[in-house]
Design a protein around this motif. Structure first.
Motif, mmCIF file in Angstrom:
data_model
loop_
_atom_site.group_PDB
_atom_site.id
_atom_site.type_symbol
_atom_site.label_atom_id
_atom_site.label_comp_id
_atom_site.label_asym_id
_atom_site.label_seq_id
_atom_site.Cartn_x
_atom_site.Cartn_y
_atom_site.Cartn_z
ATOM 1 N N PHE A 249 13.997 -53.765 42.637
ATOM 2 C CA PHE A 249 12.671 -53.692 43.261
ATOM 3 C C PHE A 249 11.629 -54.384 42.394
ATOM 4 C CE2 PHE A 249 8.799 -51.520 44.800
ATOM 5 C CZ PHE A 249 8.953 -51.743 46.157
ATOM 6 N N GLY A 250 11.827 -54.352 41.095
ATOM 7 C CA GLY A 250 10.947 -55.053 40.170
ATOM 8 C C GLY A 250 9.583 -54.410 40.017
ATOM 9 N N GLN A 251 8.710 -55.116 39.336
ATOM 10 C CA GLN A 251 7.328 -54.684 39.131
ATOM 11 C C GLN A 251 6.410 -55.525 40.000
ATOM 12 O OE1 GLN A 251 6.296 -55.015 34.998
ATOM 13 N NE2 GLN A 251 6.929 -52.920 34.594
ATOM 14 N N ILE A 252 5.244 -54.971 40.264
ATOM 15 C CA ILE A 252 4.225 -55.713 41.000
ATOM 16 C C ILE A 252 2.868 -55.364 40.410
ATOM 17 C CG2 ILE A 252 4.039 -53.935 42.785
ATOM 18 C CD1 ILE A 252 3.371 -56.272 44.756
ATOM 19 N N THR A 253 2.009 -56.361 40.333
ATOM 20 C CA THR A 253 0.631 -56.143 39.900
ATOM 21 C C THR A 253 -0.266 -56.283 41.115
ATOM 22 O OG1 THR A 253 1.099 -56.962 37.681
ATOM 23 C CG2 THR A 253 -1.207 -56.929 38.365
ATOM 24 N N LEU A 254 -0.977 -55.200 41.421
ATOM 25 C CA LEU A 254 -1.865 -55.172 42.570
ATOM 26 C C LEU A 254 -3.317 -55.267 42.104
ATOM 27 C CD1 LEU A 254 -0.234 -52.190 44.504
ATOM 28 C CD2 LEU A 254 0.118 -54.632 44.906
ATOM 29 N N ASP A 255 -4.092 -56.087 42.785
ATOM 30 C CA ASP A 255 -5.529 -56.175 42.539
ATOM 31 C C ASP A 255 -6.192 -55.192 43.503
ATOM 32 O OD1 ASP A 255 -8.189 -56.737 42.208
ATOM 33 O OD2 ASP A 255 -8.013 -58.881 42.585
ATOM 34 N N LEU A 256 -6.544 -54.016 42.987
ATOM 35 C CA LEU A 256 -7.093 -52.957 43.824
ATOM 36 C C LEU A 256 -8.603 -52.836 43.715
ATOM 37 C CD1 LEU A 256 -4.387 -50.220 43.170
ATOM 38 C CD2 LEU A 256 -4.434 -51.987 44.945
ATOM 39 N N GLY A 257 -9.220 -53.744 42.960
ATOM 40 C CA GLY A 257 -10.671 -53.710 42.818
ATOM 41 C C GLY A 257 -11.132 -52.428 42.154
ATOM 42 N N GLU A 258 -12.232 -51.878 42.660
ATOM 43 C CA GLU A 258 -12.821 -50.674 42.083
ATOM 44 C C GLU A 258 -11.942 -49.441 42.254
ATOM 45 O OE1 GLU A 258 -16.616 -50.314 43.955
ATOM 46 O OE2 GLU A 258 -17.417 -52.100 42.968
ATOM 47 N N LYS A 259 -11.000 -49.493 43.177
ATOM 48 C CA LYS A 259 -10.138 -48.336 43.434
ATOM 49 C C LYS A 259 -8.964 -48.237 42.462
ATOM 50 C CE LYS A 259 -11.204 -48.081 48.341
ATOM 51 N NZ LYS A 259 -10.640 -48.039 49.695
ATOM 52 N N ALA A 260 -8.766 -49.237 41.629
ATOM 53 C CA ALA A 260 -7.608 -49.243 40.729
ATOM 54 C C ALA A 260 -7.602 -48.037 39.804
ATOM 55 C CB ALA A 260 -7.579 -50.540 39.919
ATOM 56 N N GLN A 261 -8.748 -47.705 39.229
ATOM 57 C CA GLN A 261 -8.800 -46.609 38.268
ATOM 58 C C GLN A 261 -8.496 -45.264 38.933
ATOM 59 O OE1 GLN A 261 -12.101 -46.734 35.642
ATOM 60 N NE2 GLN A 261 -11.385 -45.005 34.441
ATOM 61 N N SER A 262 -9.045 -45.017 40.105
ATOM 62 C CA SER A 262 -8.796 -43.723 40.755
ATOM 63 C C SER A 262 -7.334 -43.592 41.173
ATOM 64 C CB SER A 262 -9.729 -43.531 41.947
ATOM 65 O OG SER A 262 -9.483 -44.500 42.940
ATOM 66 N N TRP A 263 -6.712 -44.691 41.631
ATOM 67 C CA TRP A 263 -5.302 -44.623 41.994
ATOM 68 C C TRP A 263 -4.430 -44.459 40.752
ATOM 69 C CZ3 TRP A 263 -2.540 -44.087 46.429
ATOM 70 C CH2 TRP A 263 -3.282 -44.062 47.612
ATOM 71 N N ALA A 264 -4.769 -45.130 39.658
ATOM 72 C CA ALA A 264 -4.007 -44.959 38.416
ATOM 73 C C ALA A 264 -4.084 -43.513 37.956
ATOM 74 C CB ALA A 264 -4.535 -45.898 37.342
ATOM 75 N N SER A 265 -5.264 -42.928 38.069
ATOM 76 C CA SER A 265 -5.444 -41.531 37.681
ATOM 77 C C SER A 265 -4.607 -40.609 38.555
ATOM 78 C CB SER A 265 -6.925 -41.162 37.787
ATOM 79 O OG SER A 265 -7.112 -39.809 37.502
ATOM 80 N N SER A 266 -4.577 -40.872 39.847
ATOM 81 C CA SER A 266 -3.799 -40.015 40.751
ATOM 82 C C SER A 266 -2.299 -40.142 40.495
ATOM 83 C CB SER A 266 -4.125 -40.335 42.211
ATOM 84 O OG SER A 266 -3.568 -41.563 42.604
ATOM 85 N N LEU A 267 -1.863 -41.297 40.003
ATOM 86 C CA LEU A 267 -0.434 -41.479 39.708
ATOM 87 C C LEU A 267 -0.005 -40.671 38.494
ATOM 88 C CD1 LEU A 267 0.025 -45.287 40.401
ATOM 89 C CD2 LEU A 267 0.720 -43.370 41.840
ATOM 90 N N ARG A 268 -0.947 -40.322 37.632
ATOM 91 C CA ARG A 268 -0.602 -39.488 36.474
ATOM 92 C C ARG A 268 -0.054 -38.144 36.924
ATOM 93 N NH1 ARG A 268 -5.789 -41.289 34.302
ATOM 94 N NH2 ARG A 268 -5.352 -43.038 32.924
ATOM 95 N N HIS A 269 -0.527 -37.670 38.081
ATOM 96 C CA HIS A 269 -0.074 -36.379 38.600
ATOM 97 C C HIS A 269 1.382 -36.439 39.052
ATOM 98 C CE1 HIS A 269 -4.094 -34.890 38.173
ATOM 99 N NE2 HIS A 269 -4.557 -35.881 38.915
ATOM 100 N N LEU A 270 1.881 -37.632 39.278
ATOM 101 C CA LEU A 270 3.299 -37.780 39.600
ATOM 102 C C LEU A 270 4.150 -37.717 38.334
ATOM 103 C CD1 LEU A 270 3.170 -40.812 42.086
ATOM 104 C CD2 LEU A 270 3.399 -38.394 42.657
ATOM 105 N N GLY A 271 3.489 -37.798 37.190
ATOM 106 C CA GLY A 271 4.221 -37.819 35.928
ATOM 107 C C GLY A 271 4.556 -39.210 35.475
ATOM 108 N N GLY A 272 3.955 -40.231 36.163
ATOM 109 C CA GLY A 272 4.270 -41.608 35.830
ATOM 110 C C GLY A 272 3.580 -42.113 34.595
ATOM 111 N N GLY A 273 2.542 -41.427 34.154
ATOM 112 C CA GLY A 273 1.878 -41.792 32.909
ATOM 113 C C GLY A 273 1.122 -43.088 32.960
ATOM 114 N N ALA A 274 0.298 -43.291 33.968
ATOM 115 C CA ALA A 274 -0.526 -44.503 34.022
ATOM 116 C C ALA A 274 -1.418 -44.539 32.791
ATOM 117 C CB ALA A 274 -1.364 -44.503 35.301
ATOM 118 N N SER A 275 -1.501 -45.688 32.174
ATOM 119 C CA SER A 275 -2.296 -45.799 30.954
ATOM 120 C C SER A 275 -3.286 -46.925 31.058
ATOM 121 C CB SER A 275 -1.370 -46.010 29.755
ATOM 122 O OG SER A 275 -0.603 -47.170 29.952
ATOM 123 N N ALA A 276 -4.391 -46.755 30.369
ATOM 124 C CA ALA A 276 -5.437 -47.775 30.401
ATOM 125 C C ALA A 276 -5.218 -48.777 29.311
ATOM 126 C CB ALA A 276 -6.794 -47.109 30.240
#
Length: 136
Positions: A109-136
């Motif tokens: 499946f590989g990796q993908i980089t998405l340009d989410l604009g201003e919503k990128a930070q809120s989605w990264a934060s929500s992914l932390r709740h999955l245990g994925g460990g999004a980091s800045a």
């Protein structure tokens, strides 16, 4: 005379292949054009997945969708189609300003980089709740 038939046959074969590729939609630039299309693709990918929140990549090459159960689906372009995966605690996510790089842990499946604009930070934060460990 034989070479003329050979050349003519080759040209006809090439035109037939080009026609077949066009009919199959091969080689076209596939993009997610709207939120409605992203929702349709998510429903087709997983029966029972009903998106309640989503964000589209600015270029239309992918999307993140969340359902009422809190599951997050990643849609990404895969050739002339789209592939989908539910993200879980094995998801790898990295935030870089407006860009969120995601991986599922699946090499195919590989990796993908998405340009989410201003919503990128809120989605990264929500992914932390999955245990994925999004980091800045």
């Amino acid at each position: 005379m034989g070479q003329l038939f050979q050349i003519g046959g080759s040209v006809i074969a090439i035109l037939a292949l080009a026609f077949a590729c066009a009919r199959l939609g091969l080689g076209k630039d596939v993009r997610i054009a709207s939120e409605a299309e992203a929702m349709r693709l998510a429903r087709e990918a997983l029966c029972g997945f009903e998106p309640v929140d989503l964000v589209l990549d600015r270029a239309g090459i992918g999307a993140l969708l969340r359902d009422a159960q809190g599951r997050v689906m990643l849609l990404r372009r895969h050739g002339a189609h789209f592939a989908a995966r539910l993200l879980d605690n094995h998801a790898d996510a990295r935030l870089d300003r407006n860009f969120l790089t995601l991986g599922t842990g699946e090499a195919r499946f590989g990796q993908i980089t998405l340009d989410l604009g201003e919503k990128a930070q809120s989605w990264a934060s929500s992914l932390r709740h999955l245990g994925g460990g999004a980091s800045a």
